[in-house]
Motif scaffolding. Structure first.
Motif, mmCIF file in Angstrom:
data_model
loop_
_atom_site.group_PDB
_atom_site.id
_atom_site.type_symbol
_atom_site.label_atom_id
_atom_site.label_comp_id
_atom_site.label_asym_id
_atom_site.label_seq_id
_atom_site.Cartn_x
_atom_site.Cartn_y
_atom_site.Cartn_z
ATOM 1 N N ASP A 1 0.845 -1.180 0.077
ATOM 2 C CA ASP A 1 -0.027 -0.089 -0.046
ATOM 3 C C ASP A 1 0.849 1.116 -0.325
ATOM 4 O OD1 ASP A 1 -1.896 1.914 0.195
ATOM 5 O OD2 ASP A 1 -2.609 1.292 2.303
ATOM 6 N N ARG B 1 -6.361 3.396 2.772
ATOM 7 C CA ARG B 1 -5.529 2.823 3.549
ATOM 8 C C ARG B 1 -6.481 1.426 4.279
ATOM 9 N NH1 ARG B 1 -1.846 7.325 5.737
ATOM 10 N NH2 ARG B 1 -0.529 7.825 3.924
ATOM 11 N N TYR B 2 -7.559 2.063 4.615
ATOM 12 C CA TYR B 2 -8.225 1.170 5.413
ATOM 13 C C TYR B 2 -9.112 0.367 4.485
ATOM 14 C CZ TYR B 2 -7.455 3.219 9.916
ATOM 15 O OH TYR B 2 -6.845 3.455 11.153
ATOM 16 N N ASN C 1 -6.431 -2.480 3.915
ATOM 17 C CA ASN C 1 -6.389 -3.389 4.994
ATOM 18 C C ASN C 1 -7.581 -4.390 5.211
ATOM 19 O OD1 ASN C 1 -5.117 -3.895 7.767
ATOM 20 N ND2 ASN C 1 -7.059 -3.188 8.326
ATOM 21 N N CYS D 1 -7.741 -6.967 2.542
ATOM 22 C CA CYS D 1 -6.617 -7.949 2.835
ATOM 23 C C CYS D 1 -6.778 -8.825 3.780
ATOM 24 C CB CYS D 1 -5.370 -7.373 2.978
ATOM 25 S SG CYS D 1 -4.424 -6.594 1.440
ATOM 26 N N LEU E 1 -0.240 -7.623 3.682
ATOM 27 C CA LEU E 1 -0.227 -6.205 3.357
ATOM 28 C C LEU E 1 1.041 -5.623 4.012
ATOM 29 C CD1 LEU E 1 -1.533 -3.685 2.375
ATOM 30 C CD2 LEU E 1 -2.681 -3.547 4.645
ATOM 31 N N TYR F 1 2.632 -1.984 4.641
ATOM 32 C CA TYR F 1 1.876 -0.643 4.732
ATOM 33 C C TYR F 1 3.086 0.484 4.770
ATOM 34 C CZ TYR F 1 -0.021 3.113 7.920
ATOM 35 O OH TYR F 1 -0.020 4.388 8.347
ATOM 36 N N SER G 1 3.761 4.832 5.059
ATOM 37 C CA SER G 1 3.044 6.419 5.024
ATOM 38 C C SER G 1 4.328 7.292 5.272
ATOM 39 C CB SER G 1 2.048 6.553 6.113
ATOM 40 O OG SER G 1 2.495 6.441 7.417
ATOM 41 N N PHE H 1 1.310 -6.139 7.725
ATOM 42 C CA PHE H 1 0.013 -6.704 8.437
ATOM 43 C C PHE H 1 -0.603 -7.988 7.776
ATOM 44 C CE2 PHE H 1 -0.398 -1.742 8.862
ATOM 45 C CZ PHE H 1 -0.263 -1.802 10.183
ATOM 46 N N ASN I 1 -3.492 -6.720 12.006
ATOM 47 C CA ASN I 1 -3.644 -5.811 11.195
ATOM 48 C C ASN I 1 -3.685 -4.379 11.507
ATOM 49 O OD1 ASN I 1 -6.706 -4.728 10.949
ATOM 50 N ND2 ASN I 1 -6.746 -6.805 11.707
ATOM 51 N N LEU I 2 -4.125 -3.246 10.298
ATOM 52 C CA LEU I 2 -3.883 -1.925 10.684
ATOM 53 C C LEU I 2 -5.087 -1.607 11.823
ATOM 54 C CD1 LEU I 2 -3.278 0.994 9.825
ATOM 55 C CD2 LEU I 2 -4.808 1.150 7.925
#
Length: 236
Positions: free
Chosen positions: A125, A133-134, A137, A140, A147, A149, A151, A162, A169-170
């Motif tokens: 991502d 992003r969500y 997530n 996935c 995933l 991630y 930023s 994640f 996960n996120l």
């Protein structure tokens, strides 16, 4: 001929005992989807393509703009106004004609996310907003995909893995996205062009490690401040 081409192209990483012929074959058979072909996406795409990831998907509905060029180094000024996804595909095919590139010149949405993501092994991502992003997530988690991630903001970057082999996960780290009005972004706060290069390269590095079964992050968030070179690894 393909075996000879593979050896000549990738022999410097094949020489690593941790990679070898077996690791290179894993890269060749892998399918990685990169969400976003912008600041983070450009270095991610360049490095996983040149490393020999066999199938790479690119999702981006945006077009190249002049202000992108200081950090989105896949593109040139004569490509301003063109699709990022399609242009990235053309550039990457020139960088490595031995791999398969699939361009999704469309926005990732609730309607298409599962269908697109389902065909890939690892999702990376590189998007620049929390709604995407969500969405990435949650999709996935739903379909059982790993995933990566990342930023960036100002001089700082973050990276985590994640939903890999039972990891969190996120939403375990940040249960709900913040209010968009409260979130600073590069459009209003700026970014030094090298920062997405640094964080994107780290994300690409972790992608290659995941594919070749090397040790990777698990329930850990990397926070890297490039202004004072402070590096933190937080468990969650």
């Amino acid at each position: 001929m393909s075996i000879i081409q593979d050896f000549l192209r990738y022999n410097r990483q094949i020489m690593l005992p941790e990679i070898g012929d077996i690791g290179q074959q894993k890269l060749k058979k892998s399918k990685v989807l990169v969400v976003g072909a912008g600041g983070l996406g450009c270095p991610i795409l360049q490095y996983i393509a040149t490393a020999g990831v066999g199938t790479i998907g690119i999702v981006d509905f945006d077009v190249i703009e002049l202000h992108n060029l200081h950090r989105q180094i896949l593109y040139t000024e004569n490509q301003v106004g063109l699709s990022k996804a399609i242009t990235a595909k053309i550039v990457l095919e020139a960088l490595n004609p031995l791999i398969n590139i699939i361009a999704f010149d469309e926005k990732l949405t609730l309607e298409n996310a599962e269908k697109i993501i389902l065909d890939f092994d690892i999702i990376v991502d590189g998007s620049d907003n929390f709604s995407t992003r969500y969405l990435v997530n949650d999709t996935c988690v739903k379909v059982g995909k790993t995933l990566i991630y990342g930023s960036i903001l100002n001089f700082e970057g973050q990276m985590a893995v994640f939903n890999h082999n039972g990891s969190k996960n996120l939403r375990d780290l940040f249960p709900e996205p913040p209010n968009p009005k409260d979130v600073p972004n590069c459009n209003f706060n700026g970014v030094l062009g090298t920062l997405p290069g640094i964080i994107g390269t780290i994300m690409a590095h972790e992608t290659l490690k995941l594919i070749t079964d090397l040790p990777t992050l698990k329930n850990e968030l990397i926070i890297f401040n490039t202004l004072d070179w402070s590096f933190k690894k937080l468990n969650f």
